[in-house]
Write a protein that holds these residues in place. Structure first.
Motif, short mmCIF file in Angstrom:
data_model
loop_
_atom_site.label_atom_id
_atom_site.label_comp_id
_atom_site.label_asym_id
_atom_site.label_seq_id
_atom_site.Cartn_x
_atom_site.Cartn_y
_atom_site.Cartn_z
N ILE A 99 0.97 -1.36 -0.30
CA ILE A 99 0.15 -0.05 0.11
C ILE A 99 1.20 0.96 -0.01
O ILE A 99 0.16 1.94 -1.04
CB ILE A 99 -0.79 -0.31 1.79
CG1 ILE A 99 -1.93 -0.71 1.08
CG2 ILE A 99 -1.61 1.45 1.35
CD1 ILE A 99 -2.81 -0.76 -0.37
N ASP A 100 2.25 1.53 0.46
CA ASP A 100 3.01 2.61 0.96
C ASP A 100 3.28 2.40 -0.40
O ASP A 100 3.58 3.85 -1.38
CB ASP A 100 4.15 2.06 1.92
CG ASP A 100 3.18 1.97 3.52
OD1 ASP A 100 2.23 3.02 3.36
OD2 ASP A 100 4.40 1.32 4.30
N GLU A 101 3.58 1.53 -0.96
CA GLU A 101 4.76 1.31 -2.83
C GLU A 101 3.49 2.28 -3.52
O GLU A 101 4.06 2.86 -4.49
CB GLU A 101 4.85 0.34 -3.39
CG GLU A 101 5.63 0.26 -4.25
CD GLU A 101 6.49 -1.25 -4.89
OE1 GLU A 101 6.74 -1.33 -6.31
OE2 GLU A 101 6.55 -2.45 -4.20
N ALA A 102 1.82 1.58 -3.28
CA ALA A 102 0.90 2.12 -4.85
C ALA A 102 0.92 3.78 -4.08
O ALA A 102 0.48 4.37 -4.91
CB ALA A 102 0.15 1.41 -3.80
N ALA A 103 0.97 3.82 -2.80
CA ALA A 103 0.78 6.09 -2.48
C ALA A 103 2.06 6.16 -3.13
O ALA A 103 1.33 8.37 -3.47
CB ALA A 103 0.36 5.90 -1.09
N ARG A 104 2.72 6.38 -3.42
CA ARG A 104 4.11 6.86 -3.88
C ARG A 104 3.92 6.20 -6.03
O ARG A 104 4.84 7.68 -5.93
CB ARG A 104 5.80 6.52 -3.52
CG ARG A 104 6.03 6.49 -2.19
CD ARG A 104 7.36 6.35 -1.35
NE ARG A 104 7.55 4.16 -1.80
CZ ARG A 104 7.31 3.18 -0.84
NH1 ARG A 104 6.52 3.29 0.38
NH2 ARG A 104 7.65 2.05 -1.17
N ARG A 105 3.22 6.15 -5.94
CA ARG A 105 3.16 6.00 -7.52
C ARG A 105 2.46 6.73 -8.00
O ARG A 105 1.16 7.02 -7.43
CB ARG A 105 2.94 4.49 -8.19
CG ARG A 105 3.78 3.45 -7.52
CD ARG A 105 3.23 2.22 -8.49
NE ARG A 105 4.27 1.12 -7.86
CZ ARG A 105 4.26 -0.41 -8.51
NH1 ARG A 105 3.15 -0.44 -9.54
NH2 ARG A 105 5.38 -1.03 -8.59
N GLN A 106 2.65 7.56 -8.83
CA GLN A 106 1.81 8.84 -9.52
C GLN A 106 1.56 8.10 -11.23
O GLN A 106 2.12 7.39 -11.94
CB GLN A 106 3.14 10.04 -10.44
CG GLN A 106 3.32 10.96 -9.41
CD GLN A 106 3.20 10.85 -8.40
OE1 GLN A 106 2.16 12.44 -9.27
NE2 GLN A 106 3.22 11.27 -7.36
N VAL A 107 0.19 8.59 -11.08
CA VAL A 107 -0.69 7.67 -11.94
C VAL A 107 -1.42 8.65 -12.95
O VAL A 107 -1.87 9.78 -12.51
CB VAL A 107 -1.70 6.61 -11.15
CG1 VAL A 107 -3.05 5.99 -12.37
CG2 VAL A 107 -1.47 5.34 -10.24
N SER A 108 -1.44 8.18 -13.76
CA SER A 108 -1.72 9.71 -15.18
C SER A 108 -3.20 9.61 -14.88
O SER A 108 -3.86 8.08 -15.52
CB SER A 108 -1.20 9.57 -16.50
OG SER A 108 -1.80 10.65 -17.16
N PHE A 109 -4.45 10.30 -14.72
CA PHE A 109 -5.92 9.50 -14.68
C PHE A 109 -6.21 11.69 -14.92
O PHE A 109 -6.53 11.74 -14.52
CB PHE A 109 -6.38 9.31 -13.28
CG PHE A 109 -7.95 9.32 -13.58
CD1 PHE A 109 -8.58 8.32 -14.13
CD2 PHE A 109 -8.65 10.17 -12.58
CE1 PHE A 109 -9.47 7.83 -14.04
CE2 PHE A 109 -10.17 9.94 -13.19
CZ PHE A 109 -10.48 8.70 -13.51
N ARG A 110 -6.95 10.83 -15.99
CA ARG A 110 -8.93 12.19 -16.52
C ARG A 110 -9.61 11.79 -16.18
O ARG A 110 -9.93 10.97 -16.59
CB ARG A 110 -8.07 12.97 -17.38
CG ARG A 110 -8.83 14.04 -17.54
CD ARG A 110 -8.72 14.25 -18.73
NE ARG A 110 -9.77 14.21 -19.54
CZ ARG A 110 -9.51 14.35 -21.34
NH1 ARG A 110 -8.58 14.80 -21.65
NH2 ARG A 110 -10.79 13.81 -21.85
N ALA A 111 -11.13 12.61 -15.79
CA ALA A 111 -12.20 11.87 -15.07
C ALA A 111 -13.01 12.44 -16.31
O ALA A 111 -13.03 12.83 -17.05
CB ALA A 111 -12.80 12.57 -14.41
N PRO A 112 -13.64 11.05 -16.80
CA PRO A 112 -14.74 10.89 -18.32
C PRO A 112 -15.22 12.75 -18.37
O PRO A 112 -15.79 12.66 -17.26
CB PRO A 112 -15.70 10.25 -17.99
CG PRO A 112 -15.20 8.85 -17.01
CD PRO A 112 -14.35 9.56 -16.10
#
Length: 82
Positions: free
Chosen positions: A67-80
């Motif tokens: 979970i800590d690793e997931a929180a550190r990752r940057q994810v590109s997302f644009r809401a529909p």
């Protein structure tokens, strides 16, 4: 009489770790099974379901480190519609 019924000590323990609980509600039995990877879980699920006697559902669990690793990752997302 100790130790529970033989089926409660069967194959899941050989997977690396397991726990089994009887439950009230929609599910009669809850098993927590540790497997080495998702493909192993898919193989076990396919084998159990192929018999037709059981319905199963898998819920992957994450460790605190995951979970800590997931929180550190940057994810590109644009809401529909945005």
């Amino acid at each position: 009489m100790g130790g529970g019924p033989p089926w409660s000590r069967s194959s899941p323990g050989s997977a690396g770790g397991s726990a089994m609980y009887f439950a009230f509600g929609a599910d009669d039995l809850v098993m927590i099974v540790e497997l080495p990877d998702s493909v192993s879980m898919a193989a076990a699920g396919l084998t159990v379901k192929a018999g037709g006697a059981l319905q199963t559902r898998a819920t992957p669990l994450l460790t605190l480190d995951e979970i800590d690793e997931a929180a550190r990752r940057q994810v590109s997302f644009r809401a529909p519609g945005a």
